[in-house]
Motif scaffolding. Structure first.
Motif, mmCIF file in Angstrom:
data_model
loop_
_atom_site.group_PDB
_atom_site.id
_atom_site.type_symbol
_atom_site.label_atom_id
_atom_site.label_comp_id
_atom_site.label_asym_id
_atom_site.label_seq_id
_atom_site.Cartn_x
_atom_site.Cartn_y
_atom_site.Cartn_z
ATOM 1 N N ALA A 1 -3.856 7.682 2.613
ATOM 2 C CA ALA A 1 -5.274 7.398 2.355
ATOM 3 C C ALA A 1 -5.741 6.219 3.204
ATOM 4 O O ALA A 1 -6.869 6.226 3.716
ATOM 5 C CB ALA A 1 -5.493 7.117 0.869
ATOM 6 N N ALA A 2 -4.897 5.207 3.375
ATOM 7 C CA ALA A 2 -5.252 4.053 4.204
ATOM 8 C C ALA A 2 -5.429 4.475 5.654
ATOM 9 O O ALA A 2 -6.384 4.062 6.316
ATOM 10 C CB ALA A 2 -4.181 2.973 4.081
ATOM 11 N N LEU B 1 -9.215 1.949 -1.632
ATOM 12 C CA LEU B 1 -7.999 2.698 -1.947
ATOM 13 C C LEU B 1 -7.703 2.700 -3.441
ATOM 14 O O LEU B 1 -6.677 3.235 -3.876
ATOM 15 C CB LEU B 1 -6.803 2.101 -1.183
ATOM 16 C CG LEU B 1 -6.839 2.228 0.336
ATOM 17 C CD1 LEU B 1 -5.736 1.398 0.965
ATOM 18 C CD2 LEU B 1 -6.736 3.688 0.745
ATOM 19 N N GLU B 2 -8.610 2.105 -4.214
ATOM 20 C CA GLU B 2 -8.483 1.975 -5.676
ATOM 21 C C GLU B 2 -7.222 1.200 -6.061
ATOM 22 O O GLU B 2 -6.529 1.540 -7.007
ATOM 23 C CB GLU B 2 -8.534 3.351 -6.349
ATOM 24 C CG GLU B 2 -9.853 4.064 -6.103
ATOM 25 C CD GLU B 2 -9.901 5.461 -6.713
ATOM 26 O OE1 GLU B 2 -8.824 6.040 -6.998
ATOM 27 O OE2 GLU B 2 -11.022 5.951 -6.894
ATOM 28 N N LYS C 1 -0.352 5.051 -1.218
ATOM 29 C CA LYS C 1 -1.676 5.157 -0.591
ATOM 30 C C LYS C 1 -1.636 5.016 0.930
ATOM 31 O O LYS C 1 -2.666 4.794 1.549
ATOM 32 C CB LYS C 1 -2.598 4.074 -1.167
ATOM 33 C CG LYS C 1 -2.820 4.142 -2.656
ATOM 34 C CD LYS C 1 -3.804 5.229 -2.996
ATOM 35 C CE LYS C 1 -4.132 5.187 -4.478
ATOM 36 N NZ LYS C 1 -5.341 5.908 -4.795
ATOM 37 N N MET D 1 -11.184 -2.621 1.905
ATOM 38 C CA MET D 1 -10.333 -1.447 2.130
ATOM 39 C C MET D 1 -9.369 -1.253 0.965
ATOM 40 O O MET D 1 -9.161 -0.123 0.512
ATOM 41 C CB MET D 1 -9.562 -1.591 3.433
ATOM 42 C CG MET D 1 -8.741 -0.368 3.736
ATOM 43 S SD MET D 1 -8.246 -0.351 5.448
ATOM 44 C CE MET D 1 -7.149 1.043 5.425
ATOM 45 N N LEU E 1 -8.684 6.326 5.973
ATOM 46 C CA LEU E 1 -9.818 5.382 5.934
ATOM 47 C C LEU E 1 -10.023 4.700 7.279
ATOM 48 O O LEU E 1 -11.147 4.578 7.761
ATOM 49 C CB LEU E 1 -9.569 4.311 4.868
ATOM 50 C CG LEU E 1 -10.267 4.448 3.531
ATOM 51 C CD1 LEU E 1 -9.834 3.322 2.599
ATOM 52 C CD2 LEU E 1 -11.758 4.489 3.655
ATOM 53 N N VAL F 1 0.851 -1.198 0.000
ATOM 54 C CA VAL F 1 0.000 0.000 0.000
ATOM 55 C C VAL F 1 0.886 1.247 0.000
ATOM 56 O O VAL F 1 0.629 2.205 -0.744
ATOM 57 C CB VAL F 1 -0.970 -0.016 1.210
ATOM 58 C CG1 VAL F 1 -1.648 1.328 1.401
ATOM 59 C CG2 VAL F 1 -2.008 -1.127 1.041
#
Length: 147
Positions: free
Chosen positions: A98-99, A136-137, A95, A132, A102, A90
């Motif tokens: 972003a993780a 996160l795409e 990301k 998840m 989230l 990740v």
């Protein structure tokens, strides 16, 4: 030695001839017919083994020979992925922030609790982790791949 039918002990002397042949004590080398002459039978696998089954350790008499009893093949253990590896992937995808965001959203307390629990890995198909990763795409097949 034991007779399969009566379970009575059979006395056999290695100097005795069976079907005209004198055998040594190593019965693993004896032909099946000569073993049967003294009441012993070598276990064989079943003629047909259905999918999902395998010969087990037990044996049974099928009317003409001794066959291994079939048992179910145990399922393969589910694959696990180390949490540190998921974090590395990740992070490599850019990301990590972003993780973290989230996990800290209101209502995600249980997900955060599970992620921070002292368990070193998750199942590769864990629905919460996959959700998840998708949020996160990122591709779950890549993030949850074999290390």
């Amino acid at each position: 030695m034991t007779d399969l039918f009566s379970r009575n002990l059979i006395r056999w002397d290695p100097s005795q001839r069976i079907n005209g042949i004198r055998y040594g004590r190593d019965i693993a080398r004896w032909p099946d017919e000569d073993l049967a002459a003294i009441g012993l039978y070598r276990a064989k696998p079943p003629d047909v083994i259905p999918e999902g089954m395998q010969p087990g350790a037990g044996v049974e008499w099928d009317g003409s020979s001794v066959r291994y009893v079939l048992e179910e093949i145990p399922p393969a253990p589910r694959r696990r992925v180390e949490k540190w590896l998921i974090i590395e992937r990740v992070n490599a995808a850019g990301k990590a922030a972003a993780a973290d965001a989230l996990l800290n959203l209101p209502g995600n307390e249980f997900a955060k609790f599970r992620w921070l629990a002292p368990v070193e890995s998750v199942f590769f198909d864990d629905p919460d982790t996959v959700a998840m990763v998708e949020a996160l795409e990122l591709d779950p097949d890549v993030i949850m791949a074999v290390g």
